[in-house]
Design a protein around this motif. Structure first.
Motif, short mmCIF file in Angstrom:
data_model
loop_
_atom_site.label_atom_id
_atom_site.label_comp_id
_atom_site.label_asym_id
_atom_site.label_seq_id
_atom_site.Cartn_x
_atom_site.Cartn_y
_atom_site.Cartn_z
N SER A 1 0.49 -28.03 -4.74
CA SER A 1 1.62 -26.79 -3.93
C SER A 1 2.18 -27.48 -1.99
O SER A 1 0.61 -28.41 -2.13
CB SER A 1 1.00 -25.88 -3.43
N ARG A 2 3.03 -27.16 -1.54
CA ARG A 2 2.87 -27.89 0.29
C ARG A 2 2.61 -27.03 0.88
O ARG A 2 2.53 -26.96 2.06
CB ARG A 2 4.53 -28.18 0.45
N GLY A 3 2.55 -25.68 0.48
CA GLY A 3 2.54 -24.83 1.97
C GLY A 3 2.51 -23.26 1.13
O GLY A 3 3.00 -23.45 0.16
N SER A 4 2.37 -22.02 1.31
CA SER A 4 2.56 -20.58 1.58
C SER A 4 3.60 -20.22 3.00
O SER A 4 2.72 -20.55 3.82
CB SER A 4 1.67 -20.49 0.99
N ASP A 5 4.21 -19.07 2.65
CA ASP A 5 4.89 -18.19 3.57
C ASP A 5 4.11 -16.39 3.10
O ASP A 5 5.11 -17.02 1.93
CB ASP A 5 5.92 -18.39 3.01
N PRO A 6 3.81 -15.50 4.18
CA PRO A 6 3.97 -14.18 3.31
C PRO A 6 5.11 -13.40 3.19
O PRO A 6 6.39 -14.62 3.58
CB PRO A 6 3.46 -13.59 4.75
N ALA A 7 5.06 -13.24 2.10
CA ALA A 7 6.45 -12.43 1.90
C ALA A 7 6.22 -10.68 1.41
O ALA A 7 7.47 -10.19 1.85
CB ALA A 7 6.20 -12.66 -0.26
N ARG A 8 5.19 -10.13 1.10
CA ARG A 8 5.43 -8.71 1.24
C ARG A 8 3.75 -8.78 2.03
O ARG A 8 2.98 -9.20 1.70
CB ARG A 8 5.13 -8.30 0.16
N GLN A 9 3.38 -7.18 2.84
CA GLN A 9 2.65 -7.08 2.72
C GLN A 9 2.58 -5.53 3.56
O GLN A 9 3.52 -4.35 3.34
CB GLN A 9 1.51 -7.67 4.98
N TRP A 10 1.33 -4.76 2.89
CA TRP A 10 0.99 -3.78 2.81
C TRP A 10 -0.80 -3.21 2.28
O TRP A 10 -1.30 -3.63 2.95
CB TRP A 10 1.79 -2.91 1.30
N ALA A 11 -1.01 -2.14 2.67
CA ALA A 11 -2.28 -1.97 2.40
C ALA A 11 -2.51 -0.21 1.68
O ALA A 11 -1.58 0.06 1.03
CB ALA A 11 -2.85 -1.56 3.81
N GLU A 12 -3.64 -0.25 1.33
CA GLU A 12 -3.71 1.06 0.66
C GLU A 12 -5.24 1.72 0.74
O GLU A 12 -6.68 0.98 -0.44
CB GLU A 12 -4.52 0.58 -1.38
N PRO A 13 -5.50 2.05 1.56
CA PRO A 13 -6.91 2.84 2.43
C PRO A 13 -7.18 3.55 1.46
O PRO A 13 -6.91 4.79 1.11
CB PRO A 13 -6.08 3.19 3.95
N THR A 14 -8.03 4.05 1.19
CA THR A 14 -9.68 4.80 0.40
C THR A 14 -10.39 5.53 1.63
O THR A 14 -11.43 4.76 1.75
CB THR A 14 -10.18 4.15 -1.22
N ILE A 15 -10.22 6.40 1.17
CA ILE A 15 -11.49 7.44 1.93
C ILE A 15 -12.05 8.55 1.33
O ILE A 15 -11.57 9.27 1.06
CB ILE A 15 -10.76 8.22 3.47
N PRO A 16 -13.20 8.24 1.92
CA PRO A 16 -14.71 9.17 0.88
C PRO A 16 -14.73 10.23 2.46
O PRO A 16 -15.16 9.73 3.51
CB PRO A 16 -15.55 8.31 0.14
N PHE A 17 -14.90 11.55 1.48
CA PHE A 17 -15.34 12.30 2.59
C PHE A 17 -16.25 13.73 2.46
O PHE A 17 -15.58 13.70 1.39
CB PHE A 17 -13.50 12.81 3.78
N PHE A 18 -16.67 14.90 3.29
CA PHE A 18 -16.56 16.26 2.62
C PHE A 18 -15.60 16.47 3.52
O PHE A 18 -15.00 16.25 4.38
CB PHE A 18 -18.25 16.39 3.96
N VAL A 19 -15.58 17.84 2.46
CA VAL A 19 -14.43 17.98 2.60
C VAL A 19 -14.11 19.75 3.14
O VAL A 19 -15.84 20.35 3.69
CB VAL A 19 -13.75 18.92 1.10
N ASP A 20 -13.27 19.23 4.34
CA ASP A 20 -13.67 20.72 5.34
C ASP A 20 -11.94 21.25 5.77
O ASP A 20 -11.13 21.24 5.10
CB ASP A 20 -13.18 19.61 7.23
N LEU A 21 -12.67 22.53 6.36
CA LEU A 21 -11.54 24.06 5.70
C LEU A 21 -9.94 23.82 6.66
O LEU A 21 -8.78 23.25 5.78
CB LEU A 21 -11.79 24.90 6.31
N ALA A 22 -10.12 22.88 7.98
CA ALA A 22 -9.57 22.58 8.93
C ALA A 22 -7.90 21.63 7.95
O ALA A 22 -6.70 21.89 7.89
CB ALA A 22 -9.38 22.65 10.46
N SER A 23 -8.80 20.58 7.98
CA SER A 23 -8.03 19.24 8.09
C SER A 23 -7.96 19.47 6.67
O SER A 23 -6.77 18.45 5.97
CB SER A 23 -8.85 17.91 8.38
N TRP A 24 -8.03 20.01 5.93
CA TRP A 24 -7.61 20.00 3.48
C TRP A 24 -6.93 20.41 3.65
O TRP A 24 -5.59 20.26 2.79
CB TRP A 24 -9.18 20.63 3.29
N GLY A 25 -6.58 21.87 5.06
CA GLY A 25 -4.70 22.02 5.20
C GLY A 25 -4.25 21.13 4.86
O GLY A 25 -3.08 21.49 4.43
#
Length: 334
Positions: free
Chosen positions: A56-80
């Motif tokens: 290889s001679r090098g590399s270039d970015p082609a695509r970028q994204w994220a897949e965030p994962t969030i564990p939490f205690f379920v709360d009434l207002a935010s779950w709605g």
């Protein structure tokens, strides 16, 4: 810079009004585990041959994204807010409570005939990396776990843009949590025949099949730009003592069942006399039954119920599942 702990991060979310325009958080999670951003960059390698044996001679970015994962205690207002964000259709009505400050929110999934995904910004208050925003976040799925030993917990999975610098102001509020004692389950051969069902633990798992392959990207940018919910599925698992052959017979025959899971804290009052409530209805499910036969254990039965698009006996519209939430939020909107 001083070292910090993972628990010193605070993660929240806000509803975007349009794709590409991030917002600040309206709700902040009470996490019970590690926030995982899952940031991805795909590179194209220059492997051209120039007369030597180097690959290889090098590399270039082609695509970028994220897949965030969030564990939490379920709360009434935010779950709605999460259910509103995930819904294909949504309606709010005033609850009958005398205070006039309690509202009922109905969200249905599986009714859409076109793509119109709601978007969130995932906001992270982070003293080490600096505050971060994960904009254009679409819910890829979630799982709710319920048993007698912990609060009602959830895990959210998103597909979003790669992180960008943000500026957060955290505002935590008093949550309404739920315990195993607040959860009841009903099962019947139709919604009209639902009856009490005794179980030990269970889960609700929703998947939306958000695309993050090349179809989610457009020429002219490395950022994800065209991701959508493509496949809506719902699965319920329930663990119970083995009492008879009823559910194995349903499994063998392919009998359709309706399931209702009610999460209600009757010891807590909101408004004048209402109670915090989350209720799920799955009008049509098929079941798989797996018995357990440990030598020193009380024999058990694990049920896996796969939800299907179906008709609620009491309604004219079909759906995969619906949630009904009673809380103090007057309306969820962009």
């Amino acid at each position: 810079m001083a070292n910090t702990l993972g628990r010193q991060q605070v993660v929240g979310f806000g509803k975007q009004s349009s794709r590409g325009t991030g917002v600040t958080a309206a709700y902040w999670f009470r996490r019970n585990g590690e926030f995982t951003p899952n940031e991805n960059v795909e590179y194209v390698v220059d492997d051209s041959a120039i007369g030597n044996n180097s690959m290889s001679r090098g590399s270039d970015p082609a695509r970028q994204w994220a897949e965030p994962t969030i564990p939490f205690f379920v709360d009434l207002a935010s779950w709605g807010a999460i259910e509103f964000n995930n819904a294909d259709s949504y309606a709010v009505a005033g609850n009958a409570d005398a205070s006039g400050n309690v509202y009922d929110h109905t969200s249905k999934v599986g009714t859409a005939t076109s793509i119109a995904d709601k978007l969130l910004s995932i906001n992270v208050d982070d003293a080490t990396r600096g505050d971060l925003d994960y904009d254009d976040a679409i819910l890829n799925g979630y799982k709710l776990d319920f048993n007698m030993s912990t609060k009602l917990t959830g895990t959210l999975d998103f597909v979003s843009k790669y992180s960008a610098s943000g500026s957060q102001t955290v505002a935590l509020v008093t949550p309404n949590y739920f315990m195993g004692r607040h959860i009841t389950v009903k099962i019947g051969t139709a919604v009209s025949t639902l009856a009490a069902f005794s179980c030990k633990s269970g889960s609700i798992e929703i998947s939306n099949g958000v695309n993050n392959d090349e179809s989610a990207f457009n020429l002219g940018t490395v950022d994800i730009a065209d991701h959508h919910k493509t496949e809506r599925t719902a699965t319920i698992t329930l663990n119970k003592f083995l009492a008879d052959n009823t559910y194995m017979a349903y499994f063998k025959a392919g009998t359709e069942l309706a399931v209702e899971i009610t999460i209600e804290d009757t010891a807590t009052t909101i408004g004048t006399a209402a109670n915090p409530l989350i209720k799920y209805t799955f009008p049509v499910c098929t079941v798989q039954s797996v018995p357990s036969n440990g030598l020193s254990d009380i024999r058990g039965e694990d049920l896996t119920l796969t939800a299907h698009y179906g008709l609620d006996d009491d309604e004219s519209a079909s759906y995969l599942y619906k949630s009904f939430i009673t809380n103090l939020v007057d309306i969820y909107s962009a």
